[in-house]
Design a protein around this motif. Structure first.
Motif, PDB file in Angstrom:
ATOM      1  N   ASN A  98      63.711  59.306  39.141  1.00  0.00           N
ATOM      2  CA  ASN A  98      63.870  59.042  37.706  1.00  0.00           C
ATOM      3  C   ASN A  98      63.326  57.664  37.346  1.00  0.00           C
ATOM      4  O   ASN A  98      62.560  57.500  36.397  1.00  0.00           O
ATOM      5  N   VAL A 103      62.558  56.663  33.736  1.00  0.00           N
ATOM      6  CA  VAL A 103      63.721  57.306  33.119  1.00  0.00           C
ATOM      7  C   VAL A 103      64.977  56.794  33.830  1.00  0.00           C
ATOM      8  O   VAL A 103      65.400  57.344  34.845  1.00  0.00           O
ATOM      9  N   VAL A 105      68.650  55.848  35.254  1.00  0.00           N
ATOM     10  CA  VAL A 105      69.931  56.531  35.458  1.00  0.00           C
ATOM     11  C   VAL A 105      70.837  55.572  36.215  1.00  0.00           C
ATOM     12  O   VAL A 105      70.402  54.878  37.133  1.00  0.00           O
TER      13      VAL A 105
END
Length: 566
Positions: A98, A103, A105
């Motif tokens: 990710n 992205v 997390v």
């Protein structure tokens, strides 16, 4: 579930995961209804659990995407086997992907574990090495946060994993150490550590002591809301954290001020730690009690480092960790080997064990290579492995042997991720936390095919005590579950070996033997560079791993990826 304003410790693993995530955002991945159970427990007449004791949950933390990994201590003591280990490693690897894609997390780990599940032994060790590798890589992108509460606490190889984290939150009721009190008593005697003395246990490895000596970053009350808040606050910090296992000079300096001939009380270590925090730290540390008074005992680790450096004299800062830069073919490599030192200042590390000084010394010698090669081709690092275990003792637990082992593992992983081919050559024993520290973070593992070469999570005597079986019963179980066996051929069946080398004299190698090993080491280095992959995934994709050895590990990762949309 109405879990606010109540005991966090009193919740089960699934409830704890739900409590950490924002209300209404919990979504479990590979949950009980997916039915992926351990294939190894039924063969031993042990009832498996449909989530194998690990909960992976996606959701939000303070409105941001997060993954929570929670261990259910009520199932097999929170022990890590093949399926549970693959769930943890797979989730961390997906979180890393990710971040690589931009992205973010937030990863949170809720510990309640005794370490390796001894009924699956080498699968647990393999998984823990892969979990540690993922933590070190993920830490470069985001804080990796752990919570250690109760009822089990955090022990064994998973304590080494926890030492790698960016932040650790503990309750005062929690325990955090490498070797459980019962195992220390079994290995070193009741006079070393009385497992029945509950007060001694908490004074030595409990949450308050760990917080006061810097091994835990926050001490939270056993309250759901307080722990929620503590987790959220770690992600609000702006500065990048240097993990404790990277602070090699500080901890070596701290240990240099310890006199192990006198039993140190927990409060004395608190005082020493606080005083040392404010001192100027030098990278040069001398141990006046660690001098070599004469000839040293031979061991396979000593024999092989001497042979591979063409019988030149190996270097050392402490006599139990030998290292040397020498030619392998046409390029320079660094060899590192742990050897016995009967005069070791720490009594419990005199027979070749990885102890406090050894773990931090390995870390220093590996990180030197990373620093020196920063602007040039990364040289290979060869870990020569003949380690009977980590050191078992009171001082080891008080002074943080799990962090010493973690520092060594961290350094090897950092070297590998920086492009150094890291190769392990097992010439003797490769047992437990010692192997996790010295050798298990390598790109390629080689081993001599010899009855004196063993890989396992614990001595037979201690494994029998912990699992409440006789040694004979353990040996019978290992015939059905190869990961429980000690012999190198059983370990090879799991698919993690690059090569099992026959026809070598392990204790008195001939010139031809040495040349054979050098040729194989050269091939392994070339193979790493040709593949160009510097994580540990090659262990999962060998022919032996794909056909049989890691089938469950691959299944879990594949199914987890299908459900991943965090």
């Amino acid at each position: 579930m109405g879990v606010n304003n109540q005991s966090f410790i009193g919740l089960n693993g699934r409830e704890r995961a739900q409590a950490i995530l924002d209300q209404g955002t919990y979504r479990e991945l590979l949950g009980p209804f997916d039915g992926i159970e351990s294939p190894h427990l039924p063969k031993q007449n042990i009832v498996p659990q449909s989530d194998d004791g690990v909960i992976i949950a996606g959701g939000l933390i303070a409105g941001e995407p997060a993954v929570v990994i929670s261990i259910e201590g009520g199932f097999q003591g929170g022990g890590i086997g093949e399926v549970s280990g693959a769930k943890i490693a797979g989730a961390l690897e997906l979180a890393l992907n990710n971040h690589k894609k931009g992205v973010p997390v937030r990863p949170v780990f809720l510990f309640d574990t005794g370490g390796v599940r001894l009924q699956e032994a080498n699968y647990g060790l393999l998984s823990i090495s892969e979990i540690g590798s993922a933590v070190v890589a993920l830490r470069e992108y985001t804080p990796v946060v752990g919570v250690i509460s109760g009822n089990v606490g955090c022990f064994g190889g998973m304590s080494i994993t926890a030492s790698l984290f960016s932040y650790l939150i503990m309750t005062k009721e929690a325990r955090f150490g490498l070797n459980g009190p019962e195992v220390i008593e079994q290995e070193a005697g009741i006079e070393e550590f009385d497992a029945r003395d509950r007060s001694l246990i908490w004074r030595t490895i409990g949450g308050i002591q760990r917080h006061e000596t810097g091994f835990a970053d926050a001490l939270a009350p056993d309250d759901v809301t307080a722990i929620q808040r503590a987790v959220q606050e770690t992600f609000q910090k702006k500065e990048k954290v240097t993990s404790k296992t990277e602070q090699v000079d500080f901890y070596r300096h701290l240990l240099s001020k310890v006199d192990p001939s006198e039993k140190m009380a927990p409060y004395q270590f608190q005082e020493l730690y606080k005083a040392t925090k404010n001192e100027h730290i030098s990278s040069t540390v001398s141990y006046s009690l660690n001098e070599v008074p004469g000839s040293m005992p031979n061991s396979r680790g000593r024999v092989w480092i001497n042979a591979l450096i063409n019988d030149e004299e190996a270097d050392f800062e402490i006599p139990s960790v030998l290292y040397k830069d020498a030619l392998l073919g046409r390029e320079k490599v660094r060899y590192i080997s742990v050897v016995p030192n009967p005069y070791n200042r720490f009594l419990r590390a005199r027979k070749g064990e990885v102890g406090l000084d050894e773990g931090w010394a390995i870390a220093k010698h590996v990180r030197e290579v990373i620093k020196e090669d920063r602007n040039q081709s990364p040289r290979p690092i060869i870990a020569i492995v003949d380690v009977p275990s980590q050191a078992y003792g009171y001082h080891e637990e008080l002074l943080g042997i799990h962090y010493a082992c973690g520092a060594a593992a961290d350094a090897y992983a950092a070297a590998r991720l920086a492009g150094h081919p890291v190769i392990t050559l097992i010439v003797g024993k490769a047992i437990s936390g010692a192997f996790l520290a010295h050798g298990y973070q390598s790109n390629r593992i080689l081993a001599l095919k010899d009855e004196g070469v063993n890989v396992h999570a614990m001595s037979k005597q201690s494994a029998a005590r912990i699992t409440k079986r006789s040694i004979k019963e353990l040996e019978e179980a290992s015939k059905k579950v190869p990961s429980m066996a000690y012999d190198i051929e059983s370990f090879a069946s799991l698919g993690a070996l690059y090569e099992l080398i026959s026809g070598i004299q392990p204790e008195q190698p001939t010139e031809r033997d040495v040349q054979t090993i050098q040729d194989i080491l050269t091939r392994a280095v070339e193979d790493v560079r040709r593949e160009g992959v510097y994580d540990l995934s090659s262990r999962l994709h060998s022919e032996q791993a794909r056909k049989a050895g890691r089938k469950a590990s691959l299944l879990v990762r594949g199914e987890l990826e299908k459900q991943w949309n965090i």
